[in-house]
Design an enzyme around this catalytic site. Sequence first.
Site, mmCIF file in Angstrom:
data_model
loop_
_atom_site.group_PDB
_atom_site.id
_atom_site.type_symbol
_atom_site.label_atom_id
_atom_site.label_comp_id
_atom_site.label_asym_id
_atom_site.label_seq_id
_atom_site.Cartn_x
_atom_site.Cartn_y
_atom_site.Cartn_z
ATOM 1 N N HIS A 110 2.876 -4.079 7.592
ATOM 2 C CA HIS A 110 2.046 -3.185 8.398
ATOM 3 C C HIS A 110 2.875 -2.026 8.930
ATOM 4 C CE1 HIS A 110 -1.071 -6.566 9.334
ATOM 5 N NE2 HIS A 110 -1.314 -5.948 8.203
ATOM 6 N N LYS A 168 0.824 -1.198 0.000
ATOM 7 C CA LYS A 168 0.000 0.000 0.000
ATOM 8 C C LYS A 168 0.862 1.253 0.000
ATOM 9 C CE LYS A 168 -4.047 -1.975 2.302
ATOM 10 N NZ LYS A 168 -4.992 -1.854 3.442
ATOM 11 N N TYR A 170 -4.885 -8.050 13.298
ATOM 12 C CA TYR A 170 -4.972 -8.911 12.136
ATOM 13 C C TYR A 170 -4.714 -10.370 12.450
ATOM 14 C CZ TYR A 170 -4.422 -9.944 7.158
ATOM 15 O OH TYR A 170 -4.582 -10.427 5.890
#
Length: 317
Positions: free
Chosen positions: A289, A190, A298
Amino acid sequence: MAKRPTKLELLQKAGPPPKSNRATETVCNEFLDYLRSECHLAANTIAAYGRDMRRFATWLGTGSLNQISISDLSSYIGELHEAELAPASIARNVVAVRTFFKYLQLEGIVQSNPAELIVTQKMWQRIPGVLSTRQVDMFLSSPRKADVYWQRDVAMLEVLYATGCRASEVCSIRVRDMSLSEKFLKCEGKGGKQRVVPIGSQAIAAITRYCEELRGKLAEKSPHPPEELFLSRSGRALDRIQLWRLVKFYAKRVGIDPSISPHSLRHSFATHLLAGGADLRLVQEMLGHASIQTTQIYTHVEHSRLKKVHQAFHPRA
């Protein structure tokens, strides 16, 4: 008795907003450009925010952004619930609206920010399912030699579980991103952030077989030499939807829960590492992350692992 449609559903069926709301559409598009150019969010995130902002603009209609109150926004969130959106979709809509109003403040379009008072849902309550190691073995061996592209599918499933990468990350892996001799590959997560993830011998063997036996044949079908590792039957890069469908297909073949997704494999990857004693921060790094709290949400450790730790270290166990 038929269910009465919500205002949101009626507006969506009515088509695009009227011309008098063109200013709101323009501001929403400028907001998405800001996220893309200034915040450097990933393309998939921009696309999701774009859908959320179109939904919000449709709900707003001819209303003014300056006149929205916390009560109005609460009604909007309520109608998202009435439309039976998934909790994850509602939570993302809330984040999109909050970020949008922060942008409006920065640009001087609104003076106050009622969206600051909106509270997101507790996403930790929605932990996705985890496959057992036995189910993983069944799933990874589900492609058969009778399947047309079985070499690719075996390699793809192995990489999903071996690395814990997201579906979009697996689809974007390029051949030059791999170093099989060093047992790692590079992926882009991301926000365009790159990370290096280790990969095991079984996944390496599957990738090697796929590259030697099938990938070249698929690449020949593309008008331009493809860089991506996993290719579709047309020779183009495999996309997320195709990958998602393949995961569903092979799960159904071996009788695994039909709700399984590429995300389930990512979650199983992390959970199995933690159950085996892996350090949480190392798992965080492998998952990509930014925050350790995200990794804690998670993943969850199997109860058997917790019992063993308690029995081994607690003085009164």
